[in-house]
Design a protein around this motif. Structure first.
Motif, short mmCIF file in Angstrom:
data_model
loop_
_atom_site.label_atom_id
_atom_site.label_comp_id
_atom_site.label_asym_id
_atom_site.label_seq_id
_atom_site.Cartn_x
_atom_site.Cartn_y
_atom_site.Cartn_z
N HIS A 1 -9.39 -0.84 29.50
CA HIS A 1 -9.62 -1.00 28.06
C HIS A 1 -11.05 -0.60 27.68
O HIS A 1 -12.01 -1.11 28.25
N ARG A 2 -11.17 0.30 26.68
CA ARG A 2 -12.48 0.74 26.21
C ARG A 2 -12.60 0.64 24.69
O ARG A 2 -13.45 1.26 24.08
N ASP A 3 -11.70 -0.12 24.09
CA ASP A 3 -11.71 -0.31 22.64
C ASP A 3 -12.54 -1.52 22.27
O ASP A 3 -13.07 -2.23 23.14
N MET B 1 -2.46 -1.29 24.65
CA MET B 1 -3.72 -0.57 24.80
C MET B 1 -3.91 0.39 23.63
O MET B 1 -2.95 0.75 22.93
N GLN B 2 -5.16 0.82 23.43
CA GLN B 2 -5.48 1.81 22.42
C GLN B 2 -5.60 3.16 23.12
O GLN B 2 -6.55 3.40 23.87
N PRO C 1 -4.16 -0.89 32.33
CA PRO C 1 -5.08 -0.15 31.46
C PRO C 1 -6.53 -0.43 31.78
O PRO C 1 -6.89 -1.51 32.26
N GLN D 1 -2.36 1.65 18.80
CA GLN D 1 -2.00 0.65 19.82
C GLN D 1 -0.59 0.90 20.34
O GLN D 1 0.35 1.12 19.58
N LEU E 1 -9.05 -5.25 20.87
CA LEU E 1 -8.28 -6.29 21.54
C LEU E 1 -9.13 -7.50 21.89
O LEU E 1 -10.31 -7.38 22.20
N GLY F 1 -11.44 3.72 18.94
CA GLY F 1 -11.02 2.45 19.52
C GLY F 1 -11.33 1.25 18.66
O GLY F 1 -11.47 0.15 19.18
N SER G 1 -8.89 4.33 25.65
CA SER G 1 -8.71 3.62 26.91
C SER G 1 -8.05 4.51 27.96
O SER G 1 -7.32 5.45 27.64
N ARG H 1 -6.61 -8.15 26.54
CA ARG H 1 -7.08 -7.27 27.61
C ARG H 1 -6.57 -7.76 28.96
O ARG H 1 -6.11 -6.97 29.79
#
Length: 313
Positions: free
Chosen positions: A281-283, A297-298, A279, A271, A286, A265, A302, A291
């Motif tokens: 988001h856990r990257d 999203m990645q 989403p 992406q 961004l 991430g 994510s 976000r």
């Protein structure tokens, strides 16, 4: 793939092992720039990425140096690397770089947490050779577990600042508020440190475009993770993403050809546009605005807050 041989091994700490690798025939290896990494083929365990370390700004093409911290509670990759012995052959992809050191005259702040120090060593070597303005802050839980401390102090005595959680923890707000507004910030370490440092930097007025990030490990699964669906917009195909598996893993198992690299991430290569759904988001790529918008999203790390994501894949 490169067919390399483990030339030498030494232990930096109880958990950090340093490997020097060379081409079996002694031929030159592909060159690289500061921030680059190698992807190692570990068979059934998949690939693992480790940053290249350079101390002399020579970026040697005769050998590569990496360091691996053993994670006893990890997924097995670091333990497999620690079992390697001198003379062992191993397959490695040529160097790739998602964490490049930018040219320019702006001051540079290098910020490392734990084993995240490895790519920043090469950056410090290059900056020092170029006589560029930089500071190098390195944080660890204690002096006893901090790898390369003595050598870093000797190599960059006017630039190094060490922080220990059990003595005087790093004050991110104070550090960032002391930086000139045009500072180029490079952070590598665990996600918690990266998120806190990024927030402190933005609060202090540093531009998001000048904040460069690399995680040294993939984000871990979170308690409460549930399955969700991914629909491919163009085809209408629907896939179930269970807890414990990523979108990339499920789609690749189904034969989909996807573009990605780090699977942590932090590189942004995977992406993907989000047509509908929310989403999770856990990257670390961004911005907060991206976000909140939820339009990209990645997909390597994510997940989803909604029951289904429709993605432009």
């Amino acid at each position: 793939m490169l067919n390399l041989v483990v030339d030498s091994i030494h232990d930096e700490t109880d958990r950090i092992r340093v490997f020097t690798l060379c081409e079996a025939s002694g031929a030159e290896l592909p060159g690289y720039l500061p921030g680059a990494h190698l992807d190692f083929d570990l068979g059934e365990l998949g690939t693992r990425s480790y940053s290249l370390i350079d101390w002399k700004s020579s970026l040697s093409t005769r050998n590569y140096t990496i360091a691996v911290q053993r994670e006893d509670d990890g997924t097995g990759g670091s333990k497999a690397m620690h079992r390697l012995e001198a003379g062992r052959a191993i397959k490695v992809l040529p160097p790739e770089n998602d964490f490049e050191l930018r040219d320019g005259a702006a001051p540079v702040l290098l910020l490392a947490g734990g084993i995240g120090v490895t790519p920043l060593i090469s950056m410090a070597s290059a900056l020092d050779a170029q006589a560029r303005d930089f500071a190098f802050h390195y944080s660890a839980r204690s002096a006893g577990v901090m790898g390369f401390r003595e050598r870093l102090g000797q190599a960059f005595p006017d630039h190094m600042v060490f922080h220990f959680d059990d003595q005087a923890p790093l004050d991110l707000a104070k550090l960032m508020s002391a930086q000139p507004p045009d500072t180029q910030l490079y952070i590598c370490g665990p996600k918690g440190m990266i998120d806190a440092a990024r927030e402190a930097a933005i609060t202090a007025g540093l531009a998001e475009a000048n904040i460069h990030i690399e995680l040294f490990s993939a984000p871990e699964a979170q308690s409460g993770d549930a399955s969700f669906e991914v629909e491919i917009h163009d085809t209408g195909e629907v896939f179930v993403i269970p807890a414990g598996k990523t979108i990339i893993e499920v789609l690749e198992e189904a034969g989909k050809d996807l573009m990605y690299d780090c699977q942590r991430g932090d590189c942004g290569i995977c992406q993907t546009d989000v047509i509908s759904g929310t989403p999770d988001h856990r990257d670390v790529v961004l911005s907060e605005a991206d976000r909140a918008a939820g339009k990209v999203m990645q997909i390597c790390v994510s997940r989803a807050k909604s029951g289904r994501l429709v993605l432009d894949l």
